[in-house]
Design a protein around this motif. Structure first.
Motif, PDB file in Angstrom:
ATOM      1  N   LEU A 125      16.392 -45.330  46.753  1.00 27.36           N
ATOM      2  CA  LEU A 125      16.665 -46.626  47.365  1.00 27.36           C
ATOM      3  C   LEU A 125      17.478 -46.504  48.654  1.00 27.36           C
ATOM      4  O   LEU A 125      17.916 -47.526  49.201  1.00 27.36           O
ATOM      5  CB  LEU A 125      17.417 -47.526  46.378  1.00 27.36           C
ATOM      6  N   ASP A 126      17.695 -45.279  49.114  1.00 26.95           N
ATOM      7  CA  ASP A 126      18.449 -45.034  50.353  1.00 26.95           C
ATOM      8  C   ASP A 126      19.844 -45.650  50.299  1.00 26.95           C
ATOM      9  O   ASP A 126      20.388 -46.072  51.321  1.00 26.95           O
ATOM     10  CB  ASP A 126      17.683 -45.567  51.570  1.00 26.95           C
ATOM     11  N   PHE A 127      20.405 -45.728  49.105  1.00 26.93           N
ATOM     12  CA  PHE A 127      21.757 -46.245  48.886  1.00 26.93           C
ATOM     13  C   PHE A 127      21.919 -47.690  49.356  1.00 26.93           C
ATOM     14  O   PHE A 127      23.034 -48.148  49.597  1.00 26.93           O
ATOM     15  CB  PHE A 127      22.802 -45.347  49.559  1.00 26.93           C
ATOM     16  N   ASP A 128      20.828 -48.406  49.479  1.00 23.25           N
ATOM     17  CA  ASP A 128      20.870 -49.834  49.811  1.00 23.25           C
ATOM     18  C   ASP A 128      20.910 -50.595  48.490  1.00 23.25           C
ATOM     19  O   ASP A 128      19.889 -51.038  47.979  1.00 23.25           O
ATOM     20  CB  ASP A 128      19.654 -50.219  50.645  1.00 23.25           C
ATOM     21  N   LEU A 129      22.095 -50.780  47.934  1.00 25.81           N
ATOM     22  CA  LEU A 129      22.253 -51.265  46.560  1.00 25.81           C
ATOM     23  C   LEU A 129      22.919 -52.625  46.469  1.00 25.81           C
ATOM     24  O   LEU A 129      22.817 -53.278  45.430  1.00 25.81           O
ATOM     25  CB  LEU A 129      23.065 -50.246  45.739  1.00 25.81           C
ATOM     26  N   GLN A 130      23.609 -53.059  47.483  1.00 21.26           N
ATOM     27  CA  GLN A 130      24.373 -54.295  47.401  1.00 21.26           C
ATOM     28  C   GLN A 130      23.466 -55.526  47.498  1.00 21.26           C
ATOM     29  O   GLN A 130      22.508 -55.545  48.280  1.00 21.26           O
ATOM     30  CB  GLN A 130      25.419 -54.356  48.516  1.00 21.26           C
ATOM     31  N   ILE A 131      23.774 -56.529  46.682  1.00 23.23           N
ATOM     32  CA  ILE A 131      23.142 -57.844  46.755  1.00 23.23           C
ATOM     33  C   ILE A 131      24.277 -58.836  46.976  1.00 23.23           C
ATOM     34  O   ILE A 131      25.014 -59.160  46.049  1.00 23.23           O
ATOM     35  CB  ILE A 131      22.355 -58.170  45.477  1.00 23.23           C
ATOM     36  N   ARG A 132      24.419 -59.323  48.186  1.00 21.25           N
ATOM     37  CA  ARG A 132      25.665 -59.965  48.590  1.00 21.25           C
ATOM     38  C   ARG A 132      25.720 -61.462  48.340  1.00 21.25           C
ATOM     39  O   ARG A 132      26.806 -62.038  48.308  1.00 21.25           O
ATOM     40  CB  ARG A 132      25.917 -59.679  50.078  1.00 21.25           C
ATOM     41  N   THR A 133      24.605 -62.137  48.166  1.00 19.09           N
ATOM     42  CA  THR A 133      24.617 -63.584  48.008  1.00 19.09           C
ATOM     43  C   THR A 133      23.794 -63.998  46.795  1.00 19.09           C
ATOM     44  O   THR A 133      22.829 -63.300  46.420  1.00 19.09           O
ATOM     45  CB  THR A 133      24.048 -64.271  49.262  1.00 19.09           C
ATOM     46  N   PRO A 134      24.147 -65.122  46.155  1.00 21.50           N
ATOM     47  CA  PRO A 134      23.318 -65.626  45.048  1.00 21.50           C
ATOM     48  C   PRO A 134      21.902 -65.972  45.484  1.00 21.50           C
ATOM     49  O   PRO A 134      20.963 -65.839  44.694  1.00 21.50           O
ATOM     50  CB  PRO A 134      24.085 -66.868  44.572  1.00 21.50           C
ATOM     51  N   GLU A 135      21.746 -66.421  46.724  1.00 19.81           N
ATOM     52  CA  GLU A 135      20.409 -66.758  47.213  1.00 19.81           C
ATOM     53  C   GLU A 135      19.513 -65.517  47.247  1.00 19.81           C
ATOM     54  O   GLU A 135      18.327 -65.578  46.889  1.00 19.81           O
ATOM     55  CB  GLU A 135      20.500 -67.384  48.607  1.00 19.81           C
ATOM     56  N   LYS A 136      20.069 -64.386  47.673  1.00 18.12           N
ATOM     57  CA  LYS A 136      19.294 -63.146  47.700  1.00 18.12           C
ATOM     58  C   LYS A 136      18.953 -62.692  46.288  1.00 18.12           C
ATOM     59  O   LYS A 136      17.833 -62.220  46.032  1.00 18.12           O
ATOM     60  CB  LYS A 136      20.086 -62.068  48.434  1.00 18.12           C
ATOM     61  N   MET A 137      19.899 -62.836  45.364  1.00 18.87           N
ATOM     62  CA  MET A 137      19.635 -62.469  43.970  1.00 18.87           C
ATOM     63  C   MET A 137      18.529 -63.329  43.386  1.00 18.87           C
ATOM     64  O   MET A 137      17.637 -62.828  42.674  1.00 18.87           O
ATOM     65  CB  MET A 137      20.917 -62.620  43.150  1.00 18.87           C
ATOM     66  N   LYS A 138      18.551 -64.619  43.674  1.00 24.54           N
ATOM     67  CA  LYS A 138      17.495 -65.506  43.173  1.00 24.54           C
ATOM     68  C   LYS A 138      16.150 -65.148  43.783  1.00 24.54           C
ATOM     69  O   LYS A 138      15.122 -65.136  43.084  1.00 24.54           O
ATOM     70  CB  LYS A 138      17.847 -66.959  43.496  1.00 24.54           C
ATOM     71  N   GLU A 139      16.127 -64.836  45.071  1.00 22.02           N
ATOM     72  CA  GLU A 139      14.872 -64.466  45.727  1.00 22.02           C
ATOM     73  C   GLU A 139      14.262 -63.221  45.087  1.00 22.02           C
ATOM     74  O   GLU A 139      13.056 -63.170  44.819  1.00 22.02           O
ATOM     75  CB  GLU A 139      15.142 -64.225  47.213  1.00 22.02           C
ATOM     76  N   LEU A 140      15.068 -62.216  44.818  1.00 24.63           N
ATOM     77  CA  LEU A 140      14.561 -60.996  44.201  1.00 24.63           C
ATOM     78  C   LEU A 140      14.098 -61.244  42.771  1.00 24.63           C
ATOM     79  O   LEU A 140      13.090 -60.688  42.324  1.00 24.63           O
ATOM     80  CB  LEU A 140      15.648 -59.920  44.228  1.00 24.63           C
ATOM     81  N   THR A 141      14.825 -62.097  42.038  1.00 24.77           N
ATOM     82  CA  THR A 141      14.446 -62.397  40.655  1.00 24.77           C
ATOM     83  C   THR A 141      13.124 -63.147  40.597  1.00 24.77           C
ATOM     84  O   THR A 141      12.258 -62.857  39.759  1.00 24.77           O
ATOM     85  CB  THR A 141      15.555 -63.209  39.977  1.00 24.77           C
ATOM     86  N   VAL A 142      12.956 -64.117  41.479  1.00 23.96           N
ATOM     87  CA  VAL A 142      11.696 -64.864  41.523  1.00 23.96           C
ATOM     88  C   VAL A 142      10.536 -63.938  41.892  1.00 23.96           C
ATOM     89  O   VAL A 142       9.435 -64.036  41.331  1.00 23.96           O
ATOM     90  CB  VAL A 142      11.815 -66.041  42.504  1.00 23.96           C
ATOM     91  N   SER A 143      10.769 -63.024  42.812  1.00 25.42           N
ATOM     92  CA  SER A 143       9.717 -62.080  43.194  1.00 25.42           C
ATOM     93  C   SER A 143       9.322 -61.196  42.017  1.00 25.42           C
ATOM     94  O   SER A 143       8.133 -60.903  41.808  1.00 25.42           O
ATOM     95  CB  SER A 143      10.187 -61.218  44.368  1.00 25.42           C
ATOM     96  N   LEU A 144      10.307 -60.767  41.233  1.00 26.91           N
ATOM     97  CA  LEU A 144      10.002 -59.957  40.047  1.00 26.91           C
ATOM     98  C   LEU A 144       9.203 -60.753  39.031  1.00 26.91           C
ATOM     99  O   LEU A 144       8.243 -60.243  38.433  1.00 26.91           O
ATOM    100  CB  LEU A 144      11.309 -59.453  39.427  1.00 26.91           C
TER     101      LEU A 144
ATOM    102  N   SER B 238      18.959 -40.083  41.403  1.00 29.54           N
ATOM    103  CA  SER B 238      17.589 -40.287  41.877  1.00 29.54           C
ATOM    104  C   SER B 238      17.371 -41.726  42.311  1.00 29.54           C
ATOM    105  O   SER B 238      16.737 -41.987  43.340  1.00 29.54           O
ATOM    106  CB  SER B 238      16.596 -39.905  40.775  1.00 29.54           C
ATOM    107  N   VAL B 239      17.886 -42.688  41.530  1.00 30.04           N
ATOM    108  CA  VAL B 239      17.758 -44.095  41.910  1.00 30.04           C
ATOM    109  C   VAL B 239      18.446 -44.352  43.245  1.00 30.04           C
ATOM    110  O   VAL B 239      17.900 -45.022  44.133  1.00 30.04           O
ATOM    111  CB  VAL B 239      18.341 -45.004  40.809  1.00 30.04           C
ATOM    112  N   GLU B 240      19.630 -43.806  43.412  1.00 31.28           N
ATOM    113  CA  GLU B 240      20.389 -44.050  44.641  1.00 31.28           C
ATOM    114  C   GLU B 240      19.681 -43.445  45.862  1.00 31.28           C
ATOM    115  O   GLU B 240      19.599 -44.079  46.919  1.00 31.28           O
ATOM    116  CB  GLU B 240      21.792 -43.475  44.492  1.00 31.28           C
ATOM    117  N   PHE B 241      19.188 -42.232  45.736  1.00 30.12           N
ATOM    118  CA  PHE B 241      18.510 -41.606  46.872  1.00 30.12           C
ATOM    119  C   PHE B 241      17.189 -42.290  47.176  1.00 30.12           C
ATOM    120  O   PHE B 241      16.834 -42.498  48.345  1.00 30.12           O
ATOM    121  CB  PHE B 241      18.282 -40.118  46.596  1.00 30.12           C
TER     122      PHE B 241
END
Length: 320
Positions: A274-293, A269-272
């Protein structure tokens, strides 16, 4: 008399690997045996350390300017996810699950049944071996789920398929418990980290999945009845997406307090959703998502109101 001198030919250089004792010069040696096939599951070095702190003893999350997802302790990542989820759940209140729609069952031929429902997914790589002293876990169970077992868990396409909105509602209902679980989210996360330690990246990625599911896409409400199944499913998906080692599916289900089939449904259910868009490829993107949370959790804390039944009374002690 004229004499003709023939030049001496240069010495022939032969690689030592081509010379074998007892054979003629230049003879080829017998090739050596190839190395054995790699076995990633046999490498015990990828197993995370079981010695971990609890969320209560973990360092406080840093500010945005000082945050470094590459050096952040995993317990700090747990605290970020837990605080944000609790704040959002408190602000959302109790959102009821959408009831199942009254509809006739989709007809399926025997070929379709044997080709879809009889199919079992095969792991792409084996699970990480677990030390014998760590294989036993304490038993726990989540509250019974709202969704029934016969509701679809994957997208059906073609003639006779359910509308996508109906399928997404059915997937979202699988995260609802009929009642609020008996143990809090902090105890639940400590239990998961104690028996199935995850890295910092897995915890932060799971938090980003929850933010997308509950805040951006608004596919699943984040409440006290959904947050336990949400974090368990998102951790499972993040582990399989980002890391090489994998905890056995049976162990994850036992630690999370759900059946193996139920965990598979939640994972799909999680995969569907999220449309299977699961990869977080850079530390900058991970930090951006964490700050948003983090910001979403802080905003939910500021906007949440005390219930009307709350009445604060100060003791009227006489001043002597």
């Amino acid at each position: 008399m004229l004499q003709v001198c023939h030049p001496t030919p240069p010495p022939t250089t032969v690689h030592p690997g081509l010379l074998v004792s007892g054979t003629k010069r230049g003879a080829m040696s017998k090739p050596s045996e190839p190395p054995s096939a790699p076995n990633p599951a046999g490498d015990a070095g990828v197993l995370p350390d079981f010695q971990s702190l609890s969320i209560q003893d973990a360092p406080s999350p840093p500010e945005e300017a000082e945050m470094d997802v590459l050096t952040m302790p995993r317990e700090t990542a747990m605290k970020i996810v837990m605080r944000s989820m609790l704040s959002l759940a408190n602000a959302a209140g109790d959102v009821p699950a959408t009831p199942p729609l009254s509809r006739p069952a989709t007809p399926m031929s025997r070929e379709n049944v044997s080709g879809t429902r009889g199919h079992r997914r095969v792991a792409s790589r084996p699970a990480t071996p677990i030390p014998s002293e760590r294989q036993k876990t304490q038993k726990t169970e989540l509250e019974q789920a709202e969704a029934s077992h016969d509701e679809p868990i994957t997208h059906d396409i073609g003639a006779g398929a359910e509308p996508e909105s109906v399928q997404r509602i059915n997937m979202a209902r699988k995260f609802f418990s009929k009642t609020v679980p008996r143990f809090g989210l902090d105890d639940y996360l400590n239990r998961i980290q104690h028996f199935c330690p995850f890295s910092t990246g897995v915890w932060l990625a799971a938090g980003s999945y929850i933010m997308r599911l509950c805040l951006i896409d608004k596919a699943v409400p984040l409440t006290h009845r959904t947050m336990h199944r949400l974090i368990l499913a998102c951790l499972t998906v993040a582990m399989k997406t980002l890391e090489d080692h994998r905890w056995p599916h049976k162990r994850l289900a036992g630690v999370g307090g759900v059946e193996e089939a139920a965990l598979s449904r939640l994972e799909l259910s999680v995969e569907f959703l999220l449309d299977f868009d699961l990869q977080i490829r850079t530390p900058e993107k991970m930090k951006e998502l964490t700050v948003s949370l983090q910001k979403a959790g802080q905003a939910a804390t500021m906007t949440s109101k005390l219930p009307s039944s709350f009445d604060l009374k100060l003791p009227l002690n006489k001043v002597r």
